[in-house]
Design an enzyme around this catalytic site. Structure first.
Site, short mmCIF file in Angstrom:
data_model
loop_
_atom_site.label_atom_id
_atom_site.label_comp_id
_atom_site.label_asym_id
_atom_site.label_seq_id
_atom_site.Cartn_x
_atom_site.Cartn_y
_atom_site.Cartn_z
N GLY A 178 0.87 -1.18 0.00
CA GLY A 178 0.00 0.00 0.00
C GLY A 178 0.90 1.22 0.00
O GLY A 178 2.08 1.14 -0.41
N SER A 189 -16.41 10.79 2.62
CA SER A 189 -15.20 11.48 3.07
C SER A 189 -15.47 12.65 4.01
O SER A 189 -16.44 13.40 3.87
CB SER A 189 -14.47 12.01 1.84
OG SER A 189 -13.48 12.92 2.25
N ARG A 210 -12.77 13.85 14.48
CA ARG A 210 -13.66 12.71 14.25
C ARG A 210 -14.25 12.13 15.53
O ARG A 210 -15.42 11.74 15.58
CB ARG A 210 -12.90 11.61 13.52
CG ARG A 210 -12.54 12.03 12.16
CD ARG A 210 -11.65 11.05 11.47
NE ARG A 210 -11.43 11.54 10.11
CZ ARG A 210 -10.68 10.92 9.23
NH1 ARG A 210 -10.07 9.81 9.54
NH2 ARG A 210 -10.54 11.41 8.02
N LEU A 232 -2.36 9.10 5.26
CA LEU A 232 -1.59 9.04 4.01
C LEU A 232 -0.24 9.73 4.23
O LEU A 232 0.80 9.26 3.78
CB LEU A 232 -2.37 9.72 2.88
CG LEU A 232 -3.78 9.17 2.60
CD1 LEU A 232 -4.39 9.87 1.40
CD2 LEU A 232 -3.75 7.67 2.35
C1 LIG Z 1 -12.53 4.47 3.08
C2 LIG Z 1 -11.28 5.08 3.62
C3 LIG Z 1 -10.90 6.36 3.25
C4 LIG Z 1 -9.74 6.93 3.76
N1 LIG Z 1 -9.39 8.19 3.38
C5 LIG Z 1 -8.26 8.74 3.87
C6 LIG Z 1 -7.85 10.05 3.48
O1 LIG Z 1 -8.53 10.71 2.72
N2 LIG Z 1 -6.71 10.54 3.99
C7 LIG Z 1 -5.93 9.83 4.85
O2 LIG Z 1 -4.89 10.32 5.27
N3 LIG Z 1 -6.27 8.57 5.22
C8 LIG Z 1 -7.40 8.01 4.75
N4 LIG Z 1 -7.75 6.74 5.12
C9 LIG Z 1 -6.79 5.92 5.88
C10 LIG Z 1 -5.71 5.40 4.93
O3 LIG Z 1 -6.29 5.02 3.71
C11 LIG Z 1 -4.96 4.19 5.47
O4 LIG Z 1 -4.61 4.38 6.79
C12 LIG Z 1 -3.68 3.96 4.66
O5 LIG Z 1 -3.97 3.89 3.29
C13 LIG Z 1 -2.97 2.70 5.11
O6 LIG Z 1 -1.87 2.50 4.27
P1 LIG Z 1 -0.86 1.32 4.55
O7 LIG Z 1 0.11 1.33 3.44
O8 LIG Z 1 -0.37 1.40 5.94
O9 LIG Z 1 -1.77 -0.01 4.48
P2 LIG Z 1 -2.69 -0.61 3.30
O10 LIG Z 1 -2.96 0.33 2.21
O11 LIG Z 1 -3.85 -1.22 4.03
O12 LIG Z 1 -1.81 -1.73 2.69
C14 LIG Z 1 -1.58 -2.95 3.36
C15 LIG Z 1 -0.73 -3.82 2.47
O13 LIG Z 1 -0.37 -4.96 3.22
C16 LIG Z 1 -0.63 -6.13 2.47
N5 LIG Z 1 -0.92 -7.20 3.43
C17 LIG Z 1 -1.80 -7.17 4.46
N6 LIG Z 1 -1.75 -8.33 5.13
C18 LIG Z 1 -0.81 -9.08 4.52
C19 LIG Z 1 -0.33 -10.39 4.74
N7 LIG Z 1 -0.74 -11.15 5.75
N8 LIG Z 1 0.61 -10.85 3.89
C20 LIG Z 1 1.09 -10.11 2.86
N9 LIG Z 1 0.66 -8.86 2.62
C21 LIG Z 1 -0.28 -8.38 3.44
C22 LIG Z 1 -1.77 -5.78 1.56
O14 LIG Z 1 -1.76 -6.61 0.44
C23 LIG Z 1 -1.44 -4.33 1.24
O15 LIG Z 1 -0.54 -4.29 0.15
C24 LIG Z 1 -8.93 6.18 4.65
C25 LIG Z 1 -9.31 4.91 5.04
C26 LIG Z 1 -10.49 4.36 4.56
C27 LIG Z 1 -10.93 3.03 5.06
#
Ligand SMILES: Cc1cc2nc3c(=O)[nH]c(=O)nc-3n(C[C@H](O)[C@H](O)[C@H](O)COP(=O)(O)OP(=O)(O)OC[C@H]3O[C@@H](n4cnc5c(N)ncnc54)[C@H](O)[C@@H]3O)c2cc1C
Length: 637
Positions: free
Chosen positions: A42, A284, A330, A441
């Site tokens: 992600g 949002s 929030r 983000l």
């Molecule tokens: C609907 C929604 C809208 C949002 N809007 C905003 C916004 O506007 N602004 C903001 O700042 N935040 C926002 N957020 C929060 C934000 O999107 C997330 O906190 C952020 O994208 C998380 O990023 P990350 O890279 O940590 O994890 P993720 O994007 O969740 O990525 C996780 C990764 O880990 C991998 N993974 C998971 N488990 C395993 C496993 N067991 N084995 C191998 N791979 C695994 C997945 O495949 C993925 O690639 C929003 C959240 C939601 C739910």
């Protein structure tokens, strides 16, 4: 356990600069000798893999989806914060730092938050250079909008698809490294276990989700970027695949889990309509820039919104919090929505909803301006509810959205297992007890683009790492245990579906560990969860076979972890007898119903250490000190 946060000395604004200078370096020619595993692609993982690959490390990146572009990050709608002060409304790195510490209800580390604010501006520059199409103002400069908990406009956005656009940027940066040969991508792999050798993280076991084969991968360090655990509630706005499993396996290998009870309940989601639903949809927070939140003043009013005159509407956020109005943070907005519904003023069939009304904005700005800002969100709302938000107010209600808790990390983003780093939503680091909008983000990309490239080098340059290979006995033991668990799950052949048990866990969590928590409810959850876990291991029916693509098995394996993790959340919530941010203990509130913190007793990070199956985990505390933003009662009035 002593939790050494390794916060550098010196004034807050110089700590990170000084730390970067003091960290030891790895010679460019030696970087290719180190292999780094990145679990998750992600925003946090893709940015980390891209940056580490660019530096010359040998990176192996894993994700569960068929493409990194499908990570949950793609769902992020509203935007990303940065202290650019383009609007000249008084923003600065210090103000972003201040707002974030206060927004987190004084339960985050000052030093980390300041670093985050410093990195925020670099992120925007990097993303613009990648071609991320941020919204622009009439003169062509990057535009900003407002999010909760701030009185400045600092949120950069790409319509309602900011996460998607940022992810495409990070993905293309990572794929460039794939083409250069520094990053090797392993999609459709599910991490089963973290392999620890001589006390250091040295690899992972993954299940190939297409063939079912278990694979061992060795490395010199592992970065967990596996996202948040909101799906423990079954219904959440998270992607269905979001899980706690990767972090949970690290926890069981010695990484302590910090503040698991801190869950963010987002105030503007499409309300639950019944048990047929498997997920919820966010509207949002950016909508609160122009949408006005209200309920009928009279409890039990069943008139349609257009029949309720202005004088009979209760704009409760604007009335109670005149300074911030609809843009309170929030946690405050969610609790107030719950309160008005608890008092019988809720709307819609379930009475568990409030209005988010755009009629004033449409009168003021016109339909086309509102559509230009929020068009795709309005369309999504109409598709789901069959109601046109240009004509009738949206109905919204709080729902689980984000998890501030996560694996404990020090200032270098390293967990309590040397060599196991944790980035993005999977760590606990920067948001305290409540995350401000548009800051996840920012954190994920700060961790991946601007923090880990420095701190991982410091680790390699100061650590003696023996040569290992994936035939070491630790890999074999982990692989065997993973395989046994899969066999066990497939051979229960009980009567209940995985979703059915997950839904029941979700009910237990939402009712007792949800928006309002009290001692009796938490004790009830602590009694019910182990019973349900037992029922799962006796009576679940996992369909399909081991050696093929089997999403039922994937779900079962994640639920098995949620059934253990949910108990830790409840335990953490029970021990924290204060209210703070997203953790609202009903016993600890002011006369006006606001959250009442107890800084004397609870001004610390609570981190839990695994002590073995069916053993009570042990709590360690990292005291929090506030030298710059002084501890005060939060007020948004
Ligand atoms: C609907 C929604 C809208 C949002 N809007 C905003 C916004 O506007 N602004 C903001 O700042 N935040 C926002 N957020 C929060 C934000 O999107 C997330 O906190 C952020 O994208 C998380 O990023 P990350 O890279 O940590 O994890 P993720 O994007 O969740 O990525 C996780 C990764 O880990 C991998 N993974 C998971 N488990 C395993 C496993 N067991 N084995 C191998 N791979 C695994 C997945 O495949 C993925 O690639 C929003 C959240 C939601 C739910």
């Amino acid at each position: 356990m002593i939790l050494d946060s390794k916060i550098p000395g010196g004034p807050i604004s110089e700590k990170w600069t000084r730390h970067k200078f003091e960290l030891k370096l790895v010679n460019p020619a030696n970087k290719r000798k180190f292999t780094v595993i990145v679990v998750g692609t992600g925003l946090a993982g893709a940015s980390a893999a891209a940056s580490l690959g660019e530096l010359g490390y040998n990176v192996k990146a894993f994700c569960i989806q068929d493409s990194p572009r499908r990570a949950h990050s793609i769902a992020a709608q509203g935007g990303i914060n940065a202290a650019k002060n383009y609007t000249n409304d008084g923003d600065s790195v210090y103000r972003l730092f201040y707002d974030t510490v206060k927004g987190g209800d004084f339960r985050a580390r000052e030093a980390n938050v300041h670093r985050l604010a410093e990195c925020s501006n670099l992120i925007i520059d990097q993303c613009v250079a990648q071609g991320v199409p941020f919204g622009r103002d009439y003169g062509g400069l990057l535009d900003n909008r407002s999010f909760g908990g701030a009185q400045v406009s600092r949120t950069f956005y790409a319509r309602g698809q900011t996460g998607q656009q940022l992810l495409i940027g990070a993905y293309q940066a990572m794929m460039r490294q794939v083409a250069k040969g520094t990053v090797k991508m392993f999609p459709r792999r599910d991490m089963q276990d973290l392999v620890v050798i001589d006390g250091k993280a040295r690899g992972i076991i993954v299940r190939n989700l297409v063939t079912g084969e278990l694979e061992s991968h060795e490395a010199d360090a592992v970065c967990l970027c596996s996202g948040g655990y909101g799906n423990v509630f079954y219904l959440s706005t998270n992607a269905k695949g979001s899980n706690v499993s990767a972090a949970w396996s690290a926890y069981k290998k010695g990484a302590v889990f910090a503040n698991p009870c801190y869950t963010q309940i987002h105030p503007t989601c499409i309300p639950v309509t019944g048990d047929h639903q498997s997920k919820l949809t966010l509207m949002s927070e950016s909508l609160r820039n122009d949408g006005r939140v209200w309920v009928p003043k009279k409890a039990g009013d069943t008139r349609s919104p257009d029949q309720i005159p202005e004088s009979e509407r209760f704009y409760y956020l604007e009335e109670k919090y005149p300074s911030f109005g609809n843009l309170v943070p929030r946690d405050v907005a969610s609790r107030n929505a719950k309160n008005v519904c608890d008092n019988g003023m809720g709307v819609g069939q379930s009475k568990l909803a409030v209005y988010l009304d755009f009629s004033d904005a449409i009168k003021r700005l016109g339909v086309s301006a509102v559509s230009a800002k929020y068009g795709n969100l309005f369309q999504m709302y109409e598709k789901i509810t069959d109601e046109n938000p240009y004509k009738v107010p949206m109905r919204i209600f709080p729902a689980v959205h984000y998890t501030m808790g996560g694996l404990w990390v020090d200032y270098n983003l390293m967990s309590t297992i040397p060599g196991c780093f944790v980035l993005g939503e999977a760590n606990f680091s920067d948001h305290g007890a409540n995350r401000l909008g548009a800051s996840a983000l920012m954190q994920g990309l700060a961790d991946g683009y601007f923090v880990i490239p420095y701190t991982i080098g410091g680790y390699f340059a100061s650590t003696k790492l023996e040569k290992i290979s994936s035939i070491e006995k630790e890999f074999e033991v982990s692989k065997k245990e993973s395989s046994e668990r899969i066999h066990k799950l497939l051979n229960i052949k009980g009567k209940r579906t995985v979703s059915d048990i997950h839904r029941e866990l979700g009910h237990i969590m939402w009712e007792n560990v949800g928006m309002g928590r009290n001692k009796a409810g938490l004790e009830k959850a602590l009694a019910l969860i182990p019973e349900l876990r037992e029922e799962f291991w006796k009576n679940v029916n996992v369909l399909g076979s081991e050696g093929s693509f089997n999403q039922n098995l994937e779900h079962a394996s994640r639920l098995a972890d949620f059934l253990e993790f949910g108990e830790l959340m409840a335990q953490d919530a029970l021990h924290r007898e204060e209210s703070c941010g997203g953790h609202f203990r009903e016993e600890s509130q002011t006369e006006e119903g606001e959250a009442k913190r107890d800084d004397e007793k609870f001004c610390y990070v609570g981190a839990w250490e695994y002590k073995g199956n069916n053993q009570k985990p042990e709590l360690s505390k990292e005291p929090l000190t506030f030298e710059n933003v002084h501890l005060v009662t939060r007020s948004y009035k």
